[in-house]
Design a protein around this motif. Structure first.
Motif, PDB file in Angstrom:
ATOM      1  N   THR A 272       0.849  -1.205   0.000  1.00 42.10           N
ATOM      2  CA  THR A 272       0.000   0.000   0.000  1.00 42.10           C
ATOM      3  C   THR A 272       0.881   1.250   0.000  1.00 42.10           C
ATOM      4  OG1 THR A 272      -0.117   0.225   2.405  1.00 42.10           O
ATOM      5  CG2 THR A 272      -1.769  -1.187   1.378  1.00 42.10           C
ATOM      6  N   MET A 273       0.307   2.367  -0.452  1.00 43.95           N
ATOM      7  CA  MET A 273       1.063   3.613  -0.530  1.00 43.95           C
ATOM      8  C   MET A 273       1.471   4.079   0.875  1.00 43.95           C
ATOM      9  SD  MET A 273       1.483   4.073  -3.702  1.00 43.95           S
ATOM     10  CE  MET A 273       1.975   5.743  -4.131  1.00 43.95           C
ATOM     11  N   ASP A 274       0.639   3.784   1.876  1.00 45.47           N
ATOM     12  CA  ASP A 274       0.999   4.166   3.241  1.00 45.47           C
ATOM     13  C   ASP A 274       2.246   3.432   3.712  1.00 45.47           C
ATOM     14  OD1 ASP A 274      -0.975   6.007   3.496  1.00 45.47           O
ATOM     15  OD2 ASP A 274      -2.382   4.678   4.546  1.00 45.47           O
ATOM     16  N   GLU A 275       2.292   2.135   3.415  1.00 47.08           N
ATOM     17  CA  GLU A 275       3.482   1.367   3.792  1.00 47.08           C
ATOM     18  C   GLU A 275       4.709   1.901   3.062  1.00 47.08           C
ATOM     19  OE1 GLU A 275       1.098  -2.891   4.369  1.00 47.08           O
ATOM     20  OE2 GLU A 275       2.323  -2.555   2.591  1.00 47.08           O
ATOM     21  N   LEU A 276       4.512   2.231   1.778  1.00 48.77           N
ATOM     22  CA  LEU A 276       5.631   2.752   0.990  1.00 48.77           C
ATOM     23  C   LEU A 276       6.129   4.064   1.581  1.00 48.77           C
ATOM     24  CD1 LEU A 276       7.480   2.656  -1.486  1.00 48.77           C
ATOM     25  CD2 LEU A 276       5.647   3.711  -2.815  1.00 48.77           C
ATOM     26  N   LYS A 277       5.182   4.909   1.973  1.00 53.09           N
ATOM     27  CA  LYS A 277       5.556   6.209   2.538  1.00 53.09           C
ATOM     28  C   LYS A 277       6.385   6.021   3.817  1.00 53.09           C
ATOM     29  CE  LYS A 277       3.478  10.303   4.578  1.00 53.09           C
ATOM     30  NZ  LYS A 277       2.216  10.824   5.124  1.00 53.09           N
ATOM     31  N   SER A 278       5.926   5.138   4.724  1.00 50.52           N
ATOM     32  CA  SER A 278       6.680   4.943   5.959  1.00 50.52           C
ATOM     33  C   SER A 278       8.073   4.420   5.671  1.00 50.52           C
ATOM     34  CB  SER A 278       5.981   3.956   6.895  1.00 50.52           C
ATOM     35  OG  SER A 278       4.623   4.189   6.918  1.00 50.52           O
ATOM     36  N   ALA A 279       8.174   3.458   4.732  1.00 46.16           N
ATOM     37  CA  ALA A 279       9.482   2.881   4.433  1.00 46.16           C
ATOM     38  C   ALA A 279      10.407   3.947   3.839  1.00 46.16           C
ATOM     39  CB  ALA A 279       9.338   1.710   3.466  1.00 46.16           C
ATOM     40  N   LEU A 280       9.851   4.797   2.959  1.00 48.33           N
ATOM     41  CA  LEU A 280      10.675   5.842   2.347  1.00 48.33           C
ATOM     42  C   LEU A 280      11.101   6.869   3.385  1.00 48.33           C
ATOM     43  CD1 LEU A 280       8.813   6.436  -1.038  1.00 48.33           C
ATOM     44  CD2 LEU A 280      11.133   5.540  -0.736  1.00 48.33           C
ATOM     45  N   LEU A 281      10.165   7.230   4.261  1.00 47.79           N
ATOM     46  CA  LEU A 281      10.520   8.209   5.289  1.00 47.79           C
ATOM     47  C   LEU A 281      11.611   7.660   6.192  1.00 47.79           C
ATOM     48  CD1 LEU A 281       7.124   9.835   6.313  1.00 47.79           C
ATOM     49  CD2 LEU A 281       9.068  10.915   5.156  1.00 47.79           C
ATOM     50  N   ALA A 282      11.531   6.362   6.520  1.00 49.65           N
ATOM     51  CA  ALA A 282      12.555   5.756   7.365  1.00 49.65           C
ATOM     52  C   ALA A 282      13.917   5.852   6.680  1.00 49.65           C
ATOM     53  CB  ALA A 282      12.201   4.299   7.652  1.00 49.65           C
ATOM     54  N   LEU A 283      13.930   5.591   5.371  1.00 51.46           N
ATOM     55  CA  LEU A 283      15.193   5.663   4.627  1.00 51.46           C
ATOM     56  C   LEU A 283      15.690   7.106   4.534  1.00 51.46           C
ATOM     57  CD1 LEU A 283      15.218   3.495   1.375  1.00 51.46           C
ATOM     58  CD2 LEU A 283      16.745   3.384   3.326  1.00 51.46           C
ATOM     59  N   LEU A 284      14.762   8.008   4.185  1.00 51.79           N
ATOM     60  CA  LEU A 284      15.146   9.402   3.958  1.00 51.79           C
ATOM     61  C   LEU A 284      15.587  10.090   5.239  1.00 51.79           C
ATOM     62  CD1 LEU A 284      12.262  10.428   1.523  1.00 51.79           C
ATOM     63  CD2 LEU A 284      14.698  10.468   0.959  1.00 51.79           C
ATOM     64  N   SER A 285      15.010   9.662   6.367  1.00 46.08           N
ATOM     65  CA  SER A 285      15.306  10.356   7.616  1.00 46.08           C
ATOM     66  C   SER A 285      16.644   9.941   8.213  1.00 46.08           C
ATOM     67  CB  SER A 285      14.204  10.108   8.639  1.00 46.08           C
ATOM     68  OG  SER A 285      12.967  10.346   8.052  1.00 46.08           O
ATOM     69  N   LYS A 286      17.255   8.914   7.658  1.00 49.81           N
ATOM     70  CA  LYS A 286      18.583   8.529   8.165  1.00 49.81           C
ATOM     71  C   LYS A 286      19.535   9.704   7.973  1.00 49.81           C
ATOM     72  CE  LYS A 286      18.792   3.574   7.876  1.00 49.81           C
ATOM     73  NZ  LYS A 286      19.011   3.500   9.319  1.00 49.81           N
ATOM     74  N   ASP A 287      20.366   9.939   8.977  1.00 51.01           N
ATOM     75  CA  ASP A 287      21.226  11.121   8.899  1.00 51.01           C
ATOM     76  C   ASP A 287      22.179  11.073   7.725  1.00 51.01           C
ATOM     77  OD1 ASP A 287      21.382  11.351  12.483  1.00 51.01           O
ATOM     78  OD2 ASP A 287      20.067  12.324  11.017  1.00 51.01           O
TER      79      ASP A 287
END
Lengths: 310, 276
Positions: A272-287
Motif C-alpha cells: 500500500t502507498m501508506d506502507e511505501l511512505k513509511s518505508a521511504l521516510l525511514a530511509l530518507l530520515s537517516k542522517d
C-alpha cells in the motif's frame, strides 16, 4: 462457518460445439463467513462465470461431480434456490442500468417485496438500506432514479440489493466509471456494509490498489483456474508468481520494483502507498545519505525476484 | 488562430416544465491543433456536455464555439464539423452499427458518399492504425472490450478527423484494454490528431500535455500535469492526485521535495536524486 463451498467446478460455454470454451476448470474453493475476498484476473479468466454460480444463475454442468454449496444450501437444489438467491446479493457491473421503477423507494422495495415480507418490514428495510448507502429518505425516496447523478444511481441500485439483507454480498467492479470522490465513498460503503449487513463480501476488481487496501484474501483466476490464493501481502509480494501469471501488482509494489532496479532496496512486502511512505521516510530520515558502500537496512533483493514487467 | 475556440459558452438543459439545468457556464478556452488535452472533473461537472458541444451534437445556448474558424452553430457546416471531430463513447457494446468489423468501419465513409476504392483504402488504413487488420472479417460481438473500442476509434479515423474526443472511452475496460486504447490514441496524436480525452483517471490525465478541470460547469484549472498536480487545487474539484503524485506531496510535507512528480517514473527519478 463456510459461506461458500465449491468442489470440482468446471463450466464450458457453447458446450459440444466447435466454439466450446472452457471458462472454469476444476475449481475448488472455500470461503469462510466474515471474510472479504477479492477475485482478480484478466477479462475472460472466468471471474463472472464463477460469480454467477454463487447464486444459481448458472448451474453446475456436471451435477454428479461438481458441487456448489452456499451457506449450507446446494445451488442445484431447486427447493432452496429461492432462499439461496435472497442470501447472495449480487451487484453486477454498472448496476444503475438495472434500475426500472419510477421512484427510488419502489426500486429499492422490489427485492424485499419479492421476499413476501409484510409491508411494514419492507418499508423499514428500504429506509435502513437508504440510510446505510447515504441517501436521505425524505430527499430521495419519491424521486425518479433516472434523474439522479451516476454515483447516486449506483447507490440506489446497491440499496436495492442490501434491502434484502443478503449474508453474502458479491460486487463486480462496483466503482467502474465513478469519479474519484464517488470511488472512495463507495469503497468505504462496502466496508460499512460488511460490518452492518453482509458479513461476507466477494469483490471483483481490476484495481490492485483497492484490492490491497480492502481484501483480506485474494484469489487470482487465469484460464478458468485458481492460480493464486492468499492474503494480499502473500500474493503480491511473491514476484515470481505475479510475473509467471502476468498479474498486475499494486502501485506501491510497482514503485518498489522500479526503485530496486535503481539500487534502492525496500521491503518486498510493501503493497500500500501508506506502507511505501513509511518505508521511504525511514530511509530518507537517516542522517547519513545512502551510498553503495553502506549496507541497506532492509532485506536484499533475491536475484530471481527481478522487477515485474509493467 | 487556435484550432478550437470557445467564447463565453453557456449551455442549459431543459429538465422539465419550467426547470432547467445550467451545465456549462461562461466557458472560454482555446485548444491548438495537435494538442493532447485531458478533460476532467467530477460526475456532473459538465465534461460530457462540453464534448457534445464540441462536435455540434449540442449548440451553445449562448456564446460561440469555433472549430477551425467555423461556428458549430452553423447548420450548413454541421456535417463537416462532425466529420472533423470524431467521438468515441464509454460503452464498447453500443457503438457498432454493423455485424462485421470492416463494414462497421466503412459506415462513416459510405455515408459521405466516397467512391468504393477510397472507402476500401480508408478502412485498411484505419484498421491498421488501431492494430485490428487481422480481425476485419470477424464479428464485432466476439471482440474484447478493448478491441471493440479500437474498432470504434478506427470508425472515427476512417473519416480522417482533425480532433478525436474520447468520452470516458476506457472506463469500462480492463487494464490491458485500457493500455491498448491509450497507445493507439497516443500514436494518433503523434500523427497530428488533436486529442481530447475525457477521464476520471488521474493516471490517464497525467499522459496529456495539458489538463483542463471543470467544476460545476466552469473552468476550474487549466495547465500542464506537473503544474496541476502541484497546485493543490484538484481536491476542491472533487478529484484526487494520482497515487505517485499524492505520495510526492506527502513526502514534501515532511520536508522531502522530489520536484515535479506526475507519474511513477518521475517519482522514482525524484527519489533517486534524493538518495544520491
Amino acid at each position: 462457518m463456510q459461506a461458500v463451498q465449491i468442489k470440482n467446478l468446471s463450466y464450458s460455454y457453447s458446450k459440444k460445439t466447435p466454439n466450446e470454451k472452457l471458462a472454469l476448470d476444476n475449481i475448488d474453493l472455500t470461503i469462510e463467513e466474515g471474510s472479504f475476498v477479492a477475485i482478480i484476473g484478466e477479462t475472460g479468466s472466468g471471474k463472472s462465470t464463477l460469480l454467477q454460480h454463487l447464486n444459481g444463475l448458472i448451474k453446475p454442468q456436471d451435477k454428479k461431480r461438481s458441487c456448489v454449496v452456499i451457506n449450507g444450501m446446494s445451488a442445484t437444489d431447486k427447493k432452496s434456490l429461492r432462499r439461496l438467491r435472497f442470501e447472495v446479493g449480487m451487484v453486477f457491473q454498472y448496476p444503475e442500468y438495472q434500475l426500472f421503477a419510477d421512484t427510488v423507494e419502489k426500486d429499492i422495495a422490489f427485492g424485499p417485496k419479492n421476499m413476501k415480507l409484510d409491508p411494514d418490514e419492507v418499508s423499514q428495510r428500504v429506509k435502513r438500506a437508504m440510510s446505510v448507502v447515504g441517501l436521505d429518505y425524505d430527499e430521495f425516496a419519491q424521486r425518479s432514479p433516472f434523474d439522479l447523478s451516476g454515483g447516486e444511481k449506483r447507490r440506489v441500485a446497491i440499496a436495492g440489493v442490501i434491502a434484502m439483507q443478503p449474508k453474502i454480498l458479491v460486487l463486480d467492479e462496483p466503482v467502474a466509471g465513478l469519479d474519484p470522490t464517488g470511488r472512495s465513498e463507495l469503497l468505504s460503503l462496502v466496508k460499512k456494509l460488511q460490518k452492518e449487513i453482509s458479513p461476507t463480501v466477494i469483490l471483483v476488481s481490476h484495481n490492485m490498489d483497492d484490492v490491497a487496501a480492502l481484501a483480506d484474501r485474494v484469489i487470482a483466476l487465469k484460464d478458468g483456474k485458481i492460480v493464486a490464493d492468499g492474503t494480499p501481502k502473500q500474493v503480491f509480494s511473491d514476484r515470481r508468481l505475479t510475473k509467471a501469471i502476468g498479474l498486475d501488482v499494486p502501485t506501491a509494489a510497482r514503485i518498489c520494483d522500479m526503485l530496486a532496479e535503481r539500487g534502492v532496496s525496500l521491503p518486498r512486502d510493501i503493497i500500500t502507498m501508506d506502507e511505501l511512505k513509511s518505508a521511504l521516510l525511514a530511509l530518507l530520515s537517516k542522517d547519513a545519505p545512502l551510498n553503495a558502500d553502506q549496507p541497506l537496512p532492509n532485506i536484499p533483493i533475491p536475484n530471481d525476484g527481478g522487477a515485474a514487467d509493467v | 488562430m487556435p484550432f478550437i475556440q470557445l467564447k463565453n459558452v453557456n449551455y442549459v438543459y431543459p429538465v422539465r416544465e419550467g426547470a432547467s439545468l445550467k451545465a456549462i457556464k461562461n466557458l472560454s478556452l482555446s485548444i491548438e491543433a495537435g494538442e493532447y488535452v485531458a478533460l476532467t472533473g467530477m460526475n456532473g461537472s459538465g465534461k460530457s456536455t462540453l464534448a457534445k458541444l464540441l462536435n455540434g451534437l449540442f449548440k451553445p445556448t449562448s456564446g460561440e464555439i469555433l472549430m477551425d474558424g467555423v461556428s458549430t452553430a452553423d447548420e450548413d457546416k454541421v456535417f463537416d464539423i462532425r466529420r472533423r471531430v470524431g467521438m468515441v463513447f464509454q460503452n464498447p457494446d453500443n457503438q457498432t452499427v454493423a455485424t462485421i468489423i470492416e463494414d462497421d468501419v466503412a459506415f462513416g465513409p459510405e455515408n459521405i458518399g466516397l467512391p468504393r476504392d477510397e472507402i476500401i483504402s480508408r478502412v485498411d488504413e484505419a484498421l491498421a492504425a488501431v492494430g485490428m487488420s487481422e480481425y476485419r472479417k470477424r464479428q464485432a460481438s466476439a471482440l474484447s472490450g478493448g478491441q471493440k473500442q479500437r474498432v470504434a476509434i478506427a470508425g472515427v479515423l476512417a473519416m480522417r478527423p482533425d480532433v478525436l474526443i474520447l468520452d470516458e472511452a476506457t472506463a469500462m475496460l480492463d487494464p490491458e484494454g485500457r493500455d491498448e486504447v491509450l497507445s493507439v490514441v497516443k500514436r494518433q496524436n503523434q500523427n497530428g490528431v488533436t486529442v481530447i480525452n475525457i477521464t476520471h483517471s488521474m493516471q490517464e490525465a497525467a499522459m496529456a500535455d495539458r489538463i483542463i478541470v471543470l467544476r460545476k460547469g466552469r473552468l476550474a484549472i487549466d495547465g500542464a500535469p506537473a503544474q496541476v498536480f502541484s497546485s493543490g487545487a484538484l481536491r476542491s474539484c472533487g478529484l484526487t492526485l494520482p497515487p505517485a503524485a499524492q505520495l510526492a506531496a506527502e513526502l514534501k510535507a515532511e520536508g522531502f521535495d522530489l520536484g515535479a512528480v506526475t507519474d511513477e517514473a518521475s517519482l522514482v527519478e525524484g527519489l533517486c536524486k534524493l538518495f544520491k
